[in-house]
Design a protein around this motif. Structure first.
Motif, mmCIF file in Angstrom:
data_model
loop_
_atom_site.group_PDB
_atom_site.id
_atom_site.type_symbol
_atom_site.label_atom_id
_atom_site.label_comp_id
_atom_site.label_asym_id
_atom_site.label_seq_id
_atom_site.Cartn_x
_atom_site.Cartn_y
_atom_site.Cartn_z
ATOM 1 N N GLU A 68 0.720 -0.774 -0.160
ATOM 2 C CA GLU A 68 0.263 -0.114 0.160
ATOM 3 C C GLU A 68 0.498 1.335 0.160
ATOM 4 O OE1 GLU A 68 -4.067 0.940 2.541
ATOM 5 O OE2 GLU A 68 -2.016 1.312 3.266
ATOM 6 N N ALA A 69 0.599 1.911 -1.080
ATOM 7 C CA ALA A 69 1.503 3.029 -1.391
ATOM 8 C C ALA A 69 0.991 4.009 0.232
ATOM 9 C CB ALA A 69 1.222 4.165 -1.917
ATOM 10 N N GLY A 70 1.839 4.965 0.982
ATOM 11 C CA GLY A 70 2.102 5.702 1.459
ATOM 12 C C GLY A 70 1.694 7.343 1.349
ATOM 13 N N VAL A 71 1.274 7.885 1.697
ATOM 14 C CA VAL A 71 0.583 9.306 1.252
ATOM 15 C C VAL A 71 2.404 10.331 1.272
ATOM 16 C CG1 VAL A 71 0.421 11.692 2.335
ATOM 17 C CG2 VAL A 71 -0.472 9.493 3.290
ATOM 18 N N THR A 72 1.718 10.180 0.019
ATOM 19 C CA THR A 72 3.001 10.782 -0.799
ATOM 20 C C THR A 72 2.398 12.232 -1.274
ATOM 21 O OG1 THR A 72 1.759 10.715 -2.944
ATOM 22 C CG2 THR A 72 3.257 8.875 -2.169
ATOM 23 N N GLN A 73 3.856 13.271 -1.309
ATOM 24 C CA GLN A 73 3.901 14.924 -0.787
ATOM 25 C C GLN A 73 4.886 15.131 -2.283
ATOM 26 O OE1 GLN A 73 3.997 15.626 3.549
ATOM 27 N NE2 GLN A 73 3.592 17.162 1.837
ATOM 28 N N SER A 74 4.749 16.594 -2.937
ATOM 29 C CA SER A 74 5.318 17.085 -4.371
ATOM 30 C C SER A 74 5.216 18.121 -4.108
ATOM 31 C CB SER A 74 4.696 15.858 -5.441
ATOM 32 O OG SER A 74 3.759 16.955 -5.773
ATOM 33 N N PRO A 75 6.572 19.095 -4.357
ATOM 34 C CA PRO A 75 7.844 18.760 -4.425
ATOM 35 C C PRO A 75 8.366 17.836 -3.234
ATOM 36 C CG PRO A 75 7.790 21.017 -4.817
ATOM 37 C CD PRO A 75 6.398 20.416 -4.501
ATOM 38 N N THR A 76 9.557 17.124 -3.037
ATOM 39 C CA THR A 76 10.575 17.279 -1.910
ATOM 40 C C THR A 76 10.838 18.898 -1.540
ATOM 41 O OG1 THR A 76 11.345 15.296 -3.384
ATOM 42 C CG2 THR A 76 12.244 16.366 -1.399
ATOM 43 N N HIS A 77 11.128 19.769 -2.544
ATOM 44 C CA HIS A 77 12.063 20.733 -2.354
ATOM 45 C C HIS A 77 11.464 21.904 -3.039
ATOM 46 C CE1 HIS A 77 14.820 18.257 -0.266
ATOM 47 N NE2 HIS A 77 15.045 19.022 0.647
ATOM 48 N N LEU A 78 11.332 23.056 -2.926
ATOM 49 C CA LEU A 78 10.546 23.733 -3.099
ATOM 50 C C LEU A 78 11.882 25.337 -2.673
ATOM 51 C CD1 LEU A 78 8.773 24.757 -5.580
ATOM 52 C CD2 LEU A 78 6.780 24.862 -3.756
ATOM 53 N N ILE A 79 12.405 25.843 -3.622
ATOM 54 C CA ILE A 79 12.956 27.378 -3.569
ATOM 55 C C ILE A 79 12.209 28.243 -5.015
ATOM 56 C CG2 ILE A 79 14.956 28.527 -3.722
ATOM 57 C CD1 ILE A 79 16.086 26.061 -3.300
ATOM 58 N N LYS A 80 11.895 29.148 -4.154
ATOM 59 C CA LYS A 80 11.020 30.748 -4.573
ATOM 60 C C LYS A 80 11.121 31.525 -3.713
ATOM 61 C CE LYS A 80 7.496 28.285 -6.784
ATOM 62 N NZ LYS A 80 7.187 28.676 -8.127
ATOM 63 N N THR A 81 11.059 32.884 -4.151
ATOM 64 C CA THR A 81 11.733 33.621 -4.316
ATOM 65 C C THR A 81 10.118 35.048 -3.260
ATOM 66 O OG1 THR A 81 12.488 34.381 -6.142
ATOM 67 C CG2 THR A 81 12.033 36.383 -5.159
ATOM 68 N N ARG A 82 11.071 35.642 -2.525
ATOM 69 C CA ARG A 82 10.122 36.535 -1.389
ATOM 70 C C ARG A 82 8.632 37.160 -2.021
ATOM 71 N NH1 ARG A 82 11.738 41.178 2.724
ATOM 72 N NH2 ARG A 82 12.610 42.020 0.494
ATOM 73 N N GLY A 83 7.366 36.852 -1.862
ATOM 74 C CA GLY A 83 6.166 37.833 -3.100
ATOM 75 C C GLY A 83 5.766 36.751 -3.789
ATOM 76 N N GLN A 84 6.564 35.141 -4.376
ATOM 77 C CA GLN A 84 5.999 34.660 -5.389
ATOM 78 C C GLN A 84 4.527 33.225 -5.006
ATOM 79 O OE1 GLN A 84 9.342 32.628 -6.886
ATOM 80 N NE2 GLN A 84 9.271 33.701 -8.770
ATOM 81 N N GLN A 85 4.576 32.718 -5.452
ATOM 82 C CA GLN A 85 3.373 32.224 -4.737
ATOM 83 C C GLN A 85 3.672 30.527 -5.344
ATOM 84 O OE1 GLN A 85 0.554 30.688 -7.787
ATOM 85 N NE2 GLN A 85 -1.453 30.436 -5.773
ATOM 86 N N ALA A 86 3.352 29.688 -3.763
ATOM 87 C CA ALA A 86 4.285 28.573 -3.832
ATOM 88 C C ALA A 86 2.701 27.085 -3.882
ATOM 89 C CB ALA A 86 4.815 27.912 -2.742
ATOM 90 N N THR A 87 3.021 26.423 -4.601
ATOM 91 C CA THR A 87 1.833 25.328 -4.389
ATOM 92 C C THR A 87 2.484 23.947 -4.076
ATOM 93 O OG1 THR A 87 0.472 26.227 -5.818
ATOM 94 C CG2 THR A 87 0.456 24.045 -6.087
#
Lengths: 114, 114
Positions: free
Chosen positions: B1-20
């Motif tokens: 059984e697959a566990g809980v999966t999250q993506s991406p593993t790492h995310l780099i953003k600039t201040r003011g941007q949006q992250a999903t």
């Protein structure tokens, strides 16, 4: 508001020695209690849980915890630790009235020394 | 059984941007929870979704939002990123009727805001 206090932020312990991690919660109503472990750069893994019944709960990896309603505590113990037990441990509590939300303590970092 | 999966593993953003950030729960789990784990601040509850609806929300500003899709996967959106949003974001899932058995966590998305 519900809260969980882990009294020790860090616990150094020698390999094969016993360890106890302390956890106290604030509530006078029925609670469900959990201990999670977080290894470096990983998510949280459930160690054990108390829902009802026997106050001594046994979990994975040789850990156990005792629910004490009068002292509102749920301390975690292991009689003999291994190097691989080095991790951060989180106590958590949930109340049905809180809408399924798990409230976590601040965590206790366990460092097992050879 | 697959566990809980999250993506991406790492995310780099600039201040003011949006992250999903994205999360896929364990098959059959209808509830998804989001937590923020910032350095020195422990695990803070963000959001709880079940059956496509937001059921509970933590003490975070409105720029933290999300949704749950018909297949029970979930997105967390953080708008107008600030430096202090840098943290590990953990997703967890559970069966609604078995929520008191504890959550299953993913490994997290580490968001860095520069």
């Amino acid at each position: 508001a519900q809260s969980v206090t882990q009294l020790d932020s860090q616990v150094p312990v020698f390999e094969e020695a016993p360890v106890e991690l302390r956890c106290n919660y604030s509530s006078s109503v029925s609670v469900y209690l959990f201990w999670y472990v977080q290894y470096p750069n990983q998510g949280l893994q459930l160690l054990l849980k108390y829902l009802s019944g026997s106050t001594l709960v046994k979990g994975i990896n040789g850990f156990e915890a005792e629910f004490n309603k009068s002292q509102t505590s749920f301390h975690l113990r292991k009689p003999s630790v291994h190097i691989s037990d080095t991790a951060e441990y989180f106590c958590a509590v949930s109340y049905k009235a809180a809408g399924n939300k798990l409230t976590f303590g601040g965590g206790t970092r366990v460092l097992v020394k050879p | 059984e697959a566990g809980v999966t999250q993506s991406p593993t790492h995310l780099i953003k600039t201040r003011g941007q949006q992250a999903t950030l994205r999360c896929s729960p364990i098959s059959g789990h209808t509830s998804v929870y989001w937590y923020q784990q910032a350095l020195g601040l422990g695990l803070q509850f963000l959001l709880w979704y079940d059956e496509g609806e937001e059921r509970n929300r933590g003490n975070f500003p409105p720029r933290f939002s999300g949704r749950q899709f018909p297949n029970y996967s979930s997105e967390l959106n953080v708008n107008a990123l600030e430096l202090e949003d840098s943290a590990l974001y953990l997703c967890a899932s559970s069966l609604l009727r078995h929520w008191n058995y504890g959550y299953t966590f993913g490994s997290g998305t580490r968001l860095t805001v520069v």
